[in-house]
Design a protein around this motif. Structure first.
Motif, mmCIF file in Angstrom:
data_model
loop_
_atom_site.group_PDB
_atom_site.id
_atom_site.type_symbol
_atom_site.label_atom_id
_atom_site.label_comp_id
_atom_site.label_asym_id
_atom_site.label_seq_id
_atom_site.Cartn_x
_atom_site.Cartn_y
_atom_site.Cartn_z
ATOM 1 N N ILE A 267 0.619 -1.195 0.154
ATOM 2 C CA ILE A 267 0.197 0.050 0.041
ATOM 3 C C ILE A 267 0.866 1.239 -0.100
ATOM 4 C CG2 ILE A 267 -1.909 -1.154 1.078
ATOM 5 C CD1 ILE A 267 -1.233 0.301 3.584
ATOM 6 N N GLY A 268 2.246 1.165 0.061
ATOM 7 C CA GLY A 268 3.053 2.206 0.215
ATOM 8 C C GLY A 268 4.362 1.958 0.388
ATOM 9 N N LEU A 269 5.167 3.105 0.232
ATOM 10 C CA LEU A 269 6.706 3.082 0.758
ATOM 11 C C LEU A 269 7.041 3.974 1.415
ATOM 12 C CD1 LEU A 269 9.465 1.314 -0.534
ATOM 13 C CD2 LEU A 269 9.954 3.509 -1.481
ATOM 14 N N ALA A 270 7.747 3.643 2.773
ATOM 15 C CA ALA A 270 8.220 4.566 3.741
ATOM 16 C C ALA A 270 9.444 5.239 3.362
ATOM 17 C CB ALA A 270 8.426 3.793 5.227
ATOM 18 N N LYS A 271 9.643 6.481 3.747
ATOM 19 C CA LYS A 271 10.809 7.073 3.590
ATOM 20 C C LYS A 271 12.234 6.371 3.722
ATOM 21 C CE LYS A 271 10.330 10.979 5.477
ATOM 22 N NZ LYS A 271 10.488 12.488 6.064
ATOM 23 N N ASP A 272 12.378 5.323 4.603
ATOM 24 C CA ASP A 272 13.304 4.730 4.823
ATOM 25 C C ASP A 272 13.612 3.513 3.936
ATOM 26 O OD1 ASP A 272 11.444 3.008 5.608
ATOM 27 O OD2 ASP A 272 12.409 2.286 7.904
ATOM 28 N N GLY A 273 12.814 3.282 2.752
ATOM 29 C CA GLY A 273 12.960 2.428 1.825
ATOM 30 C C GLY A 273 12.481 0.975 2.231
#
Length: 404
Positions: A267-273
């Motif tokens: 559902i998404g990607l976090a800023k830490d990859g």
């Protein structure tokens, strides 16, 4: 003599192969591309400026709502723009996300501003992390709450993630980007409390039936998961307040919206990859435990770590993990877990560290996992020991072959 030599050569080949099939985090180029394919992209390349690209039109006939595009004959029209591209940078797989932040569906934004963004960042895809080398280690309710219950708790990304921002839109309060191009924010309201289940004296915030809303500068965003991310509805979108199932329990409504996606769904990607998944694992089991204080979880035997949607605060990613598993929850919500527990895979990763006793401490409780004979403090060290062990066997067998 010849048969002995053949046997030794076979053993050498076996150990050489064994040394190369150690479990590893799934961060190959194909792994990255599989995740990128879950995004509803409008272009398949990295643009110099995402806002300058030609997007996909979205129309919404709802009246009395803020329009982020143009109103033509009473109909609001905007273009959503989104790119997700993976690349191999000298052996490190990176993913670059570009979005103008506008959703592929109607949005109920009755007042304020609703603006196009210029979000553009690149990060190492699914970087390897260790359960024995934590990014966050909370020793008290106070230290946990000071981090999780702060709107900018996700402003700093671990250096191992290689995060670089290229866009004009600031990302201090964003934890990542949804597959529909909409921003995912930290789990907190502007008052640094749970926006849905605030503590006494706090006020819950309003969202639409897709569980999103705009903040003061017009950034439309999520704090919690919704099926709208993977299956955008058609037609008008009402407010949560006017949708009985949503208004009665936002957290239950969030989980129920994934009734058709009861498997591990990006559902998404976090800023830490690290990837953000919906509320279910591959086997159809809903994630109700096994996550750490950041809402991240080791979910397989390879040591892959990701964030999962939960019905408890912080709902998605509350901070960048891995974190520890304290026996208490934060004080900025009435819907937080009272304690955190390891997943079976996290326990196995500890057990596989070749320890006689590997200990992970919280403030009030200690989880101990017994293993074999010696003591090692990190998974990395145990992996190094295994590699050296295999190398020694390889050299010994190679010496015997030469002697023969």
């Amino acid at each position: 003599m010849a048969s002995q030599r053949i046997c030794l050569i076979t053993l050498v080949l076996f150990y050489a192969h064994f040394a190369n099939v150690q479990s590893a985090t799934s961060n190959s180029l194909s792994d990255c591309q599989a995740v990128a394919s879950s995004f509803r992209t409008t272009i398949n390349y990295t643009a110099s400026n995402i806002t300058a690209t030609t997007g996909v039109n979205v129309t919404c006939s709802q009246s009395s709502l803020v329009c982020p595009g143009q109103t033509i004959n009473g109909v609001c029209v905007w273009q959503r723009k989104l790119s997700a591209v993976c690349r191999n940078a000298s052996g490190t797989i990176k993913i670059r996300i570009q979005t103008n932040g506008l959703p592929p569906r109607c949005a109920d934004v009755p007042s304020g501003t609703f603006s196009e963004l210029n979000v553009d960042f690149e990060v190492n895809f699914n970087p390897s992390v260790s359960i024995n080398s934590l990014n966050q280690n909370f020793s008290s309710i106070s230290t946990l709450s000071q981090t999780i219950c702060t709107l900018t708790s996700v402003s700093t990304v671990p250096s191992a993630s290689g995060f670089v921002s290229y866009g004009a839109t600031l990302l201090a309060t964003a934890s990542g980007v949804s597959v529909d191009g909409v921003m995912i924010f930290s789990p907190d309201s502007a008052n640094n409390i749970d926006p849905f289940y605030p503590p006494a004296g706090g006020t819950a915030e309003s969202v639409d039936a897709c569980l999103a809303h705009c903040q003061v500068s017009g950034v439309y965003h999520y704090h919690i998961a919704t099926g709208c991310q993977v299956n955008p509805p058609t037609g008008n979108v009402s407010s949560c307040a006017s949708t009985s199932a949503c208004s009665s329990s936002v957290s239950s409504y969030s989980i129920s919206s994934f009734s058709s996606y009861q498997t591990k769904t990006v559902i998404g990607l976090a800023k830490d990859g690290h990837v953000i998944y919906g509320p279910y694992l591959s086997a159809g089991t809903r994630v109700t435990s096994g996550f750490d204080a950041c809402n991240g979880m080791f979910y397989d035997s390879n040591g892959n770590y990701a964030y999962f949607a939960t019905s408890t605060y912080p709902y998605l990613a509350g901070c960048f993990g891995p974190a520890n598993y304290p026996s208490f929850g934060p004080n900025c919500t009435t819907n937080g877990p009272s304690n955190y527990t390891m997943s079976s895979y996290a326990l196995a990763l500890l057990s596989n560290s070749t320890n006689s006793s590997t200990t992970v401490s919280s403030s009030n409780s200690t989880t101990t996992v017994s293993s074999s004979n010696s003591t090692t403090t990190t998974t990395r060290r145990s992996s190094s020991m295994a590699i050296h062990f295999n190398l020694n066997i390889f050299l010994l067998l190679l010496t015997l072959i030469v002697m023969l």
